[in-house]
Design a protein around this motif. Structure first.
Motif, PDB file in Angstrom:
ATOM      1  N   THR A   9       0.839  -1.199   0.000  1.00  8.92           N
ATOM      2  CA  THR A   9       0.000   0.000   0.000  1.00  8.92           C
ATOM      3  C   THR A   9       0.876   1.251   0.000  1.00  8.92           C
ATOM      4  O   THR A   9       0.569   2.227  -0.695  1.00  8.92           O
ATOM      5  CB  THR A   9      -0.938  -0.029   1.227  1.00  8.92           C
ATOM      6  OG1 THR A   9      -1.744  -1.205   1.144  1.00  8.92           O
ATOM      7  CG2 THR A   9      -1.836   1.191   1.285  1.00  8.92           C
ATOM      8  N   LEU A  65      -4.791 -12.192   3.120  1.00 10.56           N
ATOM      9  CA  LEU A  65      -4.431 -11.719   4.460  1.00 10.56           C
ATOM     10  C   LEU A  65      -5.218 -12.445   5.545  1.00 10.56           C
ATOM     11  O   LEU A  65      -4.780 -12.523   6.677  1.00 10.56           O
ATOM     12  CB  LEU A  65      -4.658 -10.201   4.547  1.00 10.56           C
ATOM     13  CG  LEU A  65      -3.798  -9.425   3.534  1.00 10.56           C
ATOM     14  CD1 LEU A  65      -4.337  -8.017   3.340  1.00 10.56           C
ATOM     15  CD2 LEU A  65      -2.345  -9.399   3.984  1.00 10.56           C
ATOM     16  N   LEU A  82      -9.969 -11.662   3.464  1.00 11.31           N
ATOM     17  CA  LEU A  82      -9.418 -10.334   3.165  1.00 11.31           C
ATOM     18  C   LEU A  82      -8.280 -10.562   2.173  1.00 11.31           C
ATOM     19  O   LEU A  82      -7.362 -11.340   2.459  1.00 11.31           O
ATOM     20  CB  LEU A  82      -8.905  -9.679   4.454  1.00 11.31           C
ATOM     21  CG  LEU A  82      -8.324  -8.263   4.303  1.00 11.31           C
ATOM     22  CD1 LEU A  82      -9.417  -7.262   3.936  1.00 11.31           C
ATOM     23  CD2 LEU A  82      -7.647  -7.820   5.603  1.00 11.31           C
ATOM     24  N   GLU A 131      -5.611  -9.145  -1.242  1.00 15.28           N
ATOM     25  CA  GLU A 131      -4.949  -8.086  -2.018  1.00 15.28           C
ATOM     26  C   GLU A 131      -5.331  -8.239  -3.491  1.00 15.28           C
ATOM     27  O   GLU A 131      -5.877  -9.268  -3.902  1.00 15.28           O
ATOM     28  CB  GLU A 131      -3.435  -8.195  -1.831  1.00 15.28           C
ATOM     29  CG  GLU A 131      -2.991  -7.809  -0.419  1.00 15.28           C
ATOM     30  CD  GLU A 131      -1.468  -7.676  -0.309  1.00 15.28           C
ATOM     31  OE1 GLU A 131      -1.038  -6.864   0.515  1.00 15.28           O
ATOM     32  OE2 GLU A 131      -0.726  -8.376  -1.036  1.00 15.28           O
ATOM     33  N   THR A 186      -6.575  -1.408  -2.421  1.00 15.36           N
ATOM     34  CA  THR A 186      -5.393  -2.207  -2.097  1.00 15.36           C
ATOM     35  C   THR A 186      -5.731  -3.422  -1.230  1.00 15.36           C
ATOM     36  O   THR A 186      -4.925  -4.347  -1.126  1.00 15.36           O
ATOM     37  CB  THR A 186      -4.335  -1.339  -1.400  1.00 15.36           C
ATOM     38  OG1 THR A 186      -4.984  -0.544  -0.397  1.00 15.36           O
ATOM     39  CG2 THR A 186      -3.647  -0.411  -2.396  1.00 15.36           C
ATOM     40  N   LYS A 187      -6.887  -3.404  -0.584  1.00 12.72           N
ATOM     41  CA  LYS A 187      -7.366  -4.582   0.171  1.00 12.72           C
ATOM     42  C   LYS A 187      -8.878  -4.591   0.077  1.00 12.72           C
ATOM     43  O   LYS A 187      -9.509  -3.535   0.017  1.00 12.72           O
ATOM     44  CB  LYS A 187      -7.006  -4.493   1.662  1.00 12.72           C
ATOM     45  CG  LYS A 187      -5.542  -4.572   1.995  1.00 12.72           C
ATOM     46  CD  LYS A 187      -5.321  -4.569   3.511  1.00 12.72           C
ATOM     47  CE  LYS A 187      -3.846  -4.638   3.856  1.00 12.72           C
ATOM     48  NZ  LYS A 187      -3.087  -3.445   3.440  1.00 12.72           N
TER      49      LYS A 187
END
Ligand code: ADP
Length: 546
Positions: free
Chosen positions: A78, A129, A139, A141, A245-246
């Motif tokens: 990020t 993640l 979660l 990316e 970014t997530k």
């Protein structure tokens, strides 16, 4: 294999001189590491779906040079994305974020503005993640594909508990597909509706987390999408207001069994009655998934044989009787419409729903329930079965082989699930296809209260005439549909201005609001100018629209 030709100069962004570009690139290399910056100084190479280029649209509908990147940058975090965004603001270079760039049919990896620097998030930011078997969430990316997420769930021994909803082709990014509001085929098929929580780098470089993600120390980010205050997630989908970014995504519990089924309907005009039958079943969740109603031409094309195997002339539409004759030779048999559905749960629960569906469908004369048990393993039906039960697949690509250098581009209007609407959209698309001499591949994807008609035009991307016909046909269909009150749910880069222009109620009030947001969030207009028809002030009204 020939050595790729060097380009004399990369496709420079308009208004940036070669010297300024060189200086900007030198700065970027210092900031991110030279190994994470690539100037596009080689001839463009198309590849195929799994080895797709990140420099342009390998299925371009315009001139090859139209939507081309000047460089590609690979952030690893990020913080790197923030660095790239701040760099773009300093040098006034347009950037275009992609997750994996497999957005085929809608522009692939290509930027809308020629010479933009593509920010390829997918190459290095590919961590899963979190996968929570308690909350049924994850979660991810941007570089996490549906395949990767599915494999990770299997590798952790959670395959019996958790399902991922996958789109027709599983190689794309979960984030990329979701922010572009793609669909899949389980009861969780509306990806945008099932996501929960975003992390976004704004065009000025700040990072925000939406929903519960804004509350430090929370453990609810993926469980409750809204948080407190305005629900901001919407402005980051089909837009150019931030770089995601997530993203959190909900996962479906394994329903304890599933069973796919296939019905066919013989007559073209069965469409309206069939859609009327589908609507109450779908809204009441007896038809539980985003099912597909596909046309016979596509049933033949998805077998992977080129159209030349059936019909010698290169131009014109393959005659109907020939398509039907070919369909008759397949395990599915002759039909005009094929309905692919799936029911979920233990056998006794499925039996109740299947009986209700069967009784309703059989009201249509000539309806046939196809016995799929003996279908060969590589029959398309099994691909639909895998997709509808959360296993990624690639079989759908086979109809690209219908013509040489097969590429595709979609017309995708939405409507309520009504027979009248289905018939109107079908008729206008069919008429325009005949006019432009293009084989007609319609499929209705039935959501909960609406349906997407997806019409894929398959064209030879090396033929200027075929590209022009495809584009003209699309433009006509968009206008025809809008005149009847229908709009597209998503579109290719080349049609974004036109489609955005159809959402014009009250003197274009919605676009005016988007422009206010754009100018506030992205004062220098560096992020994906023109995406979804939203142009920043620096570009607006200067001839960029097409
Ligand atoms: P996929 O590989 O899943 O098909 P893409 O990466 O091609 O998806 O994404 C589709 C489109 O969505 C891109 O062209 C881009 O405009 C937008 N997009 C994708 N990922 C992001 C992101 N992380 N942040 C902002 N926009 C994105």
């Amino acid at each position: 294999t020939a050595i790729p030709r060097r380009r004399a100069v990369p496709a420079l962004p308009q208004g940036v001189t070669a010297e300024a570009f060189e200086a900007a690139m030198a700065d970027l290399r210092t900031l991110l590491g030279a190994e994470h910056v690539e100037v596009v100084d080689q001839a463009l190479r198309d590849g195929w779906y799994m080895e797709h280029p990140n420099t342009h649209d390998m299925m371009t509908i315009l001139d090859d040079e139209e939507f081309v990147a000047s460089a590609v940058v690979y952030p690893g975090s990020t913080e790197d994305v923030q660095t790239v965004v701040r760099w773009a603001n300093r040098h006034l270079v347009p950037i275009f974020p992609i997750s994996m760039g497999r957005n085929l049919g809608y522009g692939g990896a290509a930027p809308r503005v020629r010479g933009s620097v593509v920010v390829d998030l997918g190459r290095r930011m590919r961590q899963i993640l979190d996968i929570s078997a308690e909350d049924f969430t994850c979660l991810v990316e941007p570089g996490v594909s549906f395949y990767a997420l599915h494999e990770a769930i299997q590798a952790r021994g959670l395959g019996d508990a958790l399902w991922v909803d996958v789109p027709d082709l599983g190689g794309g990014s979960v984030i990329g597909n979701t922010v572009d509001r793609g669909v899949g085929y389980t009861p969780y098929g509306d990806h945008w509706a099932t996501h929960a929580g975003l992390e976004v780098v704004l065009p000025t470089g700040e990072v925000v987390r939406t929903g519960m993600g804004a509350l430090p120390g929370n453990n609810t980010w993926q469980a409750f999408p809204y948080g407190f205050g305005p629900f901001s997630d919407g402005i980051f989908s089909q837009s150019n207001f931030g770089i995601v970014t997530k993203m959190g995504m909900t996962l479906m519990p394994n329903p304890g069994g599933h069973e796919s089924f296939l019905y066919t309907f013989q007559r073209e005009e069965d469409l309206a009655q069939l859609i009327e039958i589908i609507r109450p079943l779908r809204i009441r969740n007896i038809l539980e998934n985003v099912a597909q109603l596909r046309h016979v031409t596509q049933s033949v094309a998805v077998r992977g044989q080129p159209r030349s195997a059936y019909y010698a002339p290169v131009d014109g539409v393959v005659p109907d009787d020939l398509v039907h004759a070919e369909a008759a030779k397949t395990p599915t048999g002759d039909h005009t419409w094929a309905y692919y559905g799936t029911t979920y749960g233990p056998a006794e629960v499925r039996a109740l729903k299947l009986a209700a569906v069967d009784a309703a469908f059989r009201r249509i004369p000539g309806c046939r329930k196809i016995d799929t048990a003996a279908f060969p393993a590589d029959e398309y039906f099994w691909s639909r079965d895998r997709i509808a039960s959360g296993t990624p697949d690639l079989h759908e690509l086979r109809w690209c082989q219908w013509v040489p250098n097969g590429s595709h581009i979609a017309f995708s209007p939405v409507s309520p699930i009504r027979g009248h609407d289905a018939a109107a959209l079908y008729a206008l698309a069919k008429r325009r296809h005949a006019e432009h001499g293009i084989d007609f591949f319609p499929a209705f994807c039935v959501g909960l209260r609406e349906m997407h008609l997806i019409v894929e035009i398959v064209f030879d991307r090396t033929s200027a005439a075929k590209k022009a016909a495809a584009l003209a046909c699309l433009r006509d269909m968009v206008d025809d549909a809008a005149a009847l009150g229908y709009g597209e749910y998503r579109t290719h880069l080349a049609l974004m201005d036109q489609v955005a222009g159809t959402y014009s109620w009250n003197d274009g009030a919605l676009m005016k609001m988007h422009e206010v947001l754009k100018d506030a969030l992205d004062p220098n207009g560096i992020l994906a100018p023109g995406r979804c028809g939203i142009w920043p002030r620096r570009y607006r009204g200067r001839g960029w629209e097409m």
